[in-house]
Design a protein around this motif. Structure first.
Motif, PDB file in Angstrom:
ATOM      1  N   PRO A 164       3.606   5.683  -7.152  1.00 25.65           N
ATOM      2  CA  PRO A 164       2.280   5.271  -7.010  1.00 25.65           C
ATOM      3  C   PRO A 164       1.729   4.230  -8.475  1.00 25.65           C
ATOM      4  O   PRO A 164       2.080   4.794  -9.436  1.00 25.65           O
ATOM      5  N   GLN A 165       1.262   3.322  -8.091  1.00 20.86           N
ATOM      6  CA  GLN A 165       0.682   2.456  -9.143  1.00 20.86           C
ATOM      7  C   GLN A 165      -0.614   3.383  -9.602  1.00 20.86           C
ATOM      8  O   GLN A 165      -1.489   3.548  -9.019  1.00 20.86           O
ATOM      9  N   GLY A 166      -0.657   3.752 -11.007  1.00 21.34           N
ATOM     10  CA  GLY A 166      -1.567   4.695 -11.434  1.00 21.34           C
ATOM     11  C   GLY A 166      -1.219   6.065 -11.538  1.00 21.34           C
ATOM     12  O   GLY A 166      -1.852   7.081 -11.988  1.00 21.34           O
TER      13      GLY A 166
ATOM     14  N   PRO B 220       1.010  -1.165   0.006  1.00 20.26           N
ATOM     15  CA  PRO B 220       0.171  -0.063   0.038  1.00 20.26           C
ATOM     16  C   PRO B 220       0.900   1.306  -0.234  1.00 20.26           C
ATOM     17  O   PRO B 220       1.933   1.367   0.654  1.00 20.26           O
ATOM     18  N   MET B 221       0.360   2.395  -0.719  1.00 20.79           N
ATOM     19  CA  MET B 221       1.155   3.722  -0.871  1.00 20.79           C
ATOM     20  C   MET B 221       1.119   4.284   0.706  1.00 20.79           C
ATOM     21  O   MET B 221       1.756   4.875   1.010  1.00 20.79           O
ATOM     22  N   PHE B 222       0.036   4.151   1.064  1.00 19.12           N
ATOM     23  CA  PHE B 222      -0.678   4.995   2.382  1.00 19.12           C
ATOM     24  C   PHE B 222      -0.995   3.933   3.430  1.00 19.12           C
ATOM     25  O   PHE B 222      -1.518   2.982   3.037  1.00 19.12           O
ATOM     26  N   GLU B 223      -1.143   4.651   4.591  1.00 18.53           N
ATOM     27  CA  GLU B 223      -1.737   3.853   5.634  1.00 18.53           C
ATOM     28  C   GLU B 223      -2.208   4.847   6.746  1.00 18.53           C
ATOM     29  O   GLU B 223      -1.789   5.864   6.725  1.00 18.53           O
ATOM     30  N   LEU B 224      -3.017   4.200   7.656  1.00 19.56           N
ATOM     31  CA  LEU B 224      -3.377   5.067   8.748  1.00 19.56           C
ATOM     32  C   LEU B 224      -2.349   5.095   9.884  1.00 19.56           C
ATOM     33  O   LEU B 224      -1.990   3.867  10.408  1.00 19.56           O
TER      34      LEU B 224
ATOM     35  N   ASN C 117      -5.338  11.140  -7.555  1.00 17.74           N
ATOM     36  CA  ASN C 117      -6.401  12.164  -7.579  1.00 17.74           C
ATOM     37  C   ASN C 117      -7.786  11.758  -7.603  1.00 17.74           C
ATOM     38  O   ASN C 117      -8.604  12.396  -7.315  1.00 17.74           O
ATOM     39  N   THR C 118      -7.967  10.471  -7.848  1.00 12.61           N
ATOM     40  CA  THR C 118      -9.233   9.876  -7.939  1.00 12.61           C
ATOM     41  C   THR C 118      -9.399   8.679  -7.005  1.00 12.61           C
ATOM     42  O   THR C 118     -10.503   8.344  -6.812  1.00 12.61           O
ATOM     43  N   GLN C 119      -8.514   7.921  -6.542  1.00 13.12           N
ATOM     44  CA  GLN C 119      -8.625   6.768  -5.721  1.00 13.12           C
ATOM     45  C   GLN C 119      -8.595   7.299  -4.426  1.00 13.12           C
ATOM     46  O   GLN C 119      -7.896   7.974  -3.716  1.00 13.12           O
ATOM     47  N   ASP C 120      -9.243   6.584  -3.381  1.00 19.48           N
ATOM     48  CA  ASP C 120      -9.218   6.529  -2.019  1.00 19.48           C
ATOM     49  C   ASP C 120      -7.748   6.265  -1.632  1.00 19.48           C
ATOM     50  O   ASP C 120      -7.128   5.016  -1.967  1.00 19.48           O
ATOM     51  N   PRO C 121      -7.072   6.954  -0.884  1.00 24.09           N
ATOM     52  CA  PRO C 121      -5.642   6.800  -0.757  1.00 24.09           C
ATOM     53  C   PRO C 121      -5.258   5.286  -0.237  1.00 24.09           C
ATOM     54  O   PRO C 121      -4.037   4.824  -0.598  1.00 24.09           O
ATOM     55  N   LEU C 122      -6.063   4.936   0.707  1.00 25.94           N
ATOM     56  CA  LEU C 122      -5.676   3.543   1.333  1.00 25.94           C
ATOM     57  C   LEU C 122      -6.122   2.443   0.313  1.00 25.94           C
ATOM     58  O   LEU C 122      -5.626   1.151   0.515  1.00 25.94           O
ATOM     59  N   THR C 123      -6.595   2.708  -0.850  1.00 21.80           N
ATOM     60  CA  THR C 123      -6.400   1.798  -1.766  1.00 21.80           C
ATOM     61  C   THR C 123      -5.306   1.715  -2.754  1.00 21.80           C
ATOM     62  O   THR C 123      -5.296   0.815  -3.622  1.00 21.80           O
ATOM     63  N   ILE C 124      -4.825   2.636  -3.016  1.00 18.42           N
ATOM     64  CA  ILE C 124      -3.356   2.759  -3.792  1.00 18.42           C
ATOM     65  C   ILE C 124      -2.482   1.963  -3.752  1.00 18.42           C
ATOM     66  O   ILE C 124      -1.780   1.970  -2.271  1.00 18.42           O
TER      67      ILE C 124
END
Length: 598
Positions: free
Chosen positions: A457-459, A436-440, A465-472
């Motif tokens: 980041p993939q994408g 995951p690129m990001f986490e809480l 700009n378009t995805q929930d950061p926690l799904t990237i």
């Protein structure tokens, strides 16, 4: 004849019998056989037996010499008597009949013995590390380390990499640990940081057009000690490549890593490239860890759906509240005595779990406390999901989505050990990918980087700009051997617009990014190639090859668990005059008052 030696202590053979020789080294052991006194003389290369005849001047002189004194002996090489040959020594067929002895240095009474395998407390070993390093196993570990580094360097150069040295005095960087700071005397109030890794510099080298870089890089992190991590400093094979995809990085470094392990494995099995690729999400599901040990054949399965709405109330409630249930297979465990299951249950409680539930399968179906409260079709679905057959058992880890997978991984490891399933003596490699690129952040509840903040980041920008950061996901990867992470790596973020946006999501303003990473960000504005790399840990590679459980056993002068150098006395206080020169004042907080009973 040379003043100190004509041969090393490992060099003499039967072919040298009758020839004069001179040896120098440490007195490893003494044995008095009445009319003869035998000395095992040791140097860096090995051991030679020397014999002193009673009545000779050398005999009288050696009698009072303690072990670990340094001596030079001159004499004639002779064959050993039949029955006294030592096949364990390369020099075991001969001995040196000593005619002359020079004591180069007398040893005082030793704080610890060199000969033998006696274990000594860590503080004694580290305070007397110069003696500890004379011991055979420790000495061999350091020789292995040197040879491993030489092999790595050769293989990297043969792969088209060039070695460059990056700065030691630099600026702070968010690598996930605390920096060691160095006060800048000529710039009062300002500090250098010792590099946690050469991250920014190696990326700048790619921007500068050097294409393939490596170095055996020292890194410094102010973090706690553990078995596979040395406090303070460590070394890594730091490398970076331009115009590469993730697969290009893997395909380039795998032959280097596999080749080094094959060279020093001494018959142990080594994974052949290409190494297994395991996405992060699958790694956490099947292994309960992002550092999977592939020597363990057990694979974890998710069985939450089979307990949802079931008659087994505890797991049904966990599933209904958004938790998960993981199944860990135990092949052949149905034949184990009840004490086997009880011990595992006690262990689970000691680890902070409520216990360790299980189902046993025999020819008649599912058995055990859970099975009695679970519908037969659900028990059968669990058996299929976990890949079980009659005679097997399955254990369960249940709870929230953060803790249950990790505990399942602990259970998998414990079962692999208790059931004798781990393929000891092998080196099994894999890549864990798609982190995951990001986490809480657990402390703040805010979004933070989960891995390397400089990763692509993939994408790319669209995903940010378009995805929930926690799904990237990111082009981030770890290379793992036998459950130990050797390195993290990534395809780097080489575009300023993507970097600024990624840091913005993690709570950094564009001004923050400019202030903290302006040098690299500015470089990217003048043409930066796509690039990526990794940094396998030298200390961990040697630790695995030496089959040592603690990384300190493969480091020449390690710090203790408290980050102290007991030999040199560091860290140490400095004089008031030195502090004034550095424009520093010491403000040590008062000790906390001890709690008292009432």
């Amino acid at each position: 004849m040379h003043a100190y030696r004509t041969h090393t202590c490992a060099a003499l053979r039967a072919a040298d019998a009758g020839q004069p020789a001179r040896l120098s080294g440490w007195v490893h052991a003494k044995r008095d056989h009445g009319g003869l006194l035998f000395i095992d003389l040791r140097d860096h290369y090995g051991i030679a037996q020397c014999v002193f005849a009673a009545g000779s001047p050398a005999f009288a002189a050696i009698d009072s010499v303690r072990v670990e004194s340094v001596i030079t002996v001159t004499g004639t090489v002779v064959m050993r008597e039949p029955g006294t040959v030592n096949p364990r020594l390369p020099t075991g067929e001969i001995e040196l009949k000593v005619a002359d002895l020079v004591v180069q240095s007398h040893a005082e009474v030793l704080p610890m013995q060199v000969a033998g395998d006696e274990k000594f407390p860590e503080d004694i070993r580290l305070r007397n590390r110069f003696i500890d390093l004379r011991r055979d196993k420790v000495h061999r570990n350091m020789v292995l380390r040197s040879n491993v580094i030489t092999s790595i360097r050769r293989r990297m150069i043969e792969s088209g990499f060039m070695e460059y040295q990056t700065p030691i005095l630099t600026a702070s960087s968010p690598e996930g640990a605390r920096d060691f700071l160095v006060p800048a005397r000529n710039h009062p109030g300002k500090f250098y940081a010792l590099p946690q890794a050469p991250q920014q510099f190696k990326q700048l080298l790619m921007v500068a057009g050097f294409d393939r870089y490596f170095q055996i890089a020292p890194c410094f992190r102010d973090e706690a000690s553990r078995a596979d991590r040395s406090p303070g400093e460590f070394y890594q094979l730091d490398f970076e490549m331009s115009y590469v995809t993730q697969e290009d990085v893997f395909n380039t470094i795998e032959p280097v890593i596999a080749g080094v392990f094959e060279e020093f494995a001494e018959g142990r099995g080594v994974s052949k490239p290409p190494f297994v690729r395991i996405p992060y999400d699958r790694s956490m599901l099947e292994f309960g860890s992002d550092k999977p040990d592939l020597r363990n054949p057990l694979r974890i399965a998710d069985v939450t759906e089979h307990f949802a709405g079931s008659g087994f109330g505890l797991f049904a409630r966990i599933a209904a509240s958004g938790g998960i249930v993981r199944a860990i297979p135990a092949p052949g465990a149905a034949t184990q005595p009840r004490s086997f299951f009880d011990k595992l249950n006690d262990w689970a409680k000691a680890e902070g779990a409520g216990g360790l539930g299980y189902i046993v399968y025999d020819a008649d179906g599912a058995k055990g406390p859970i099975a009695r409260n679970l519908e037969p079709d659900r028990a059968e679905a669990i058996r299929v999901a976990a890949g079980l057959k009659p005679g097997d058992a399955v254990f369960f880890a249940a709870g929230n989505k953060d803790t249950a997978p990790k505990f399942a991984g602990q259970v998998r490891t414990r079962l692999g050990e208790d059931l004798g399933l781990i393929a000891a003596g092998d080196f099994r490699f894999c890549w864990v990918t798609d982190f995951p690129m990001f986490e809480l952040n657990e402390d703040t509840g805010l979004i933070d980087f989960s891995h390397n903040p400089f990763s692509m980041p993939q994408g790319e920008l669209e995903a940010l700009n378009t995805q929930d950061p926690l799904t990237i996901k990111a082009y981030q990867y770890d290379i793992v051997c036998n459950g130990i992470e050797l390195s993290s790596g990534a395809i780097r973020n080489h575009r300023p617009d993507i970097m600024i946006r990624a840091f913005e999501i993690a709570g950094y303003s564009a001004a923050d990014v400019e202030a903290r990473f302006g040098g690299m960000l500015n470089a990217f504005r003048y043409g930066a190639p796509p690039h990526g790399g990794s940094a396998p840990g030298i200390d961990r590679i040697v630790m695995l090859l030496a089959d040592e459980p603690n990384i300190r056993e493969v480091i020449l002068f390690p710090l203790n668990q408290g980050g102290e150098d007991l030999l040199m006395g560091a860290p140490a206080e400095v004089t008031a005059a030195r502090l004034k020169e550095l424009s520093l004042k010491i403000d040590i907080p008062p000790p906390r008052p001890r709690a008292t009973g009432g």
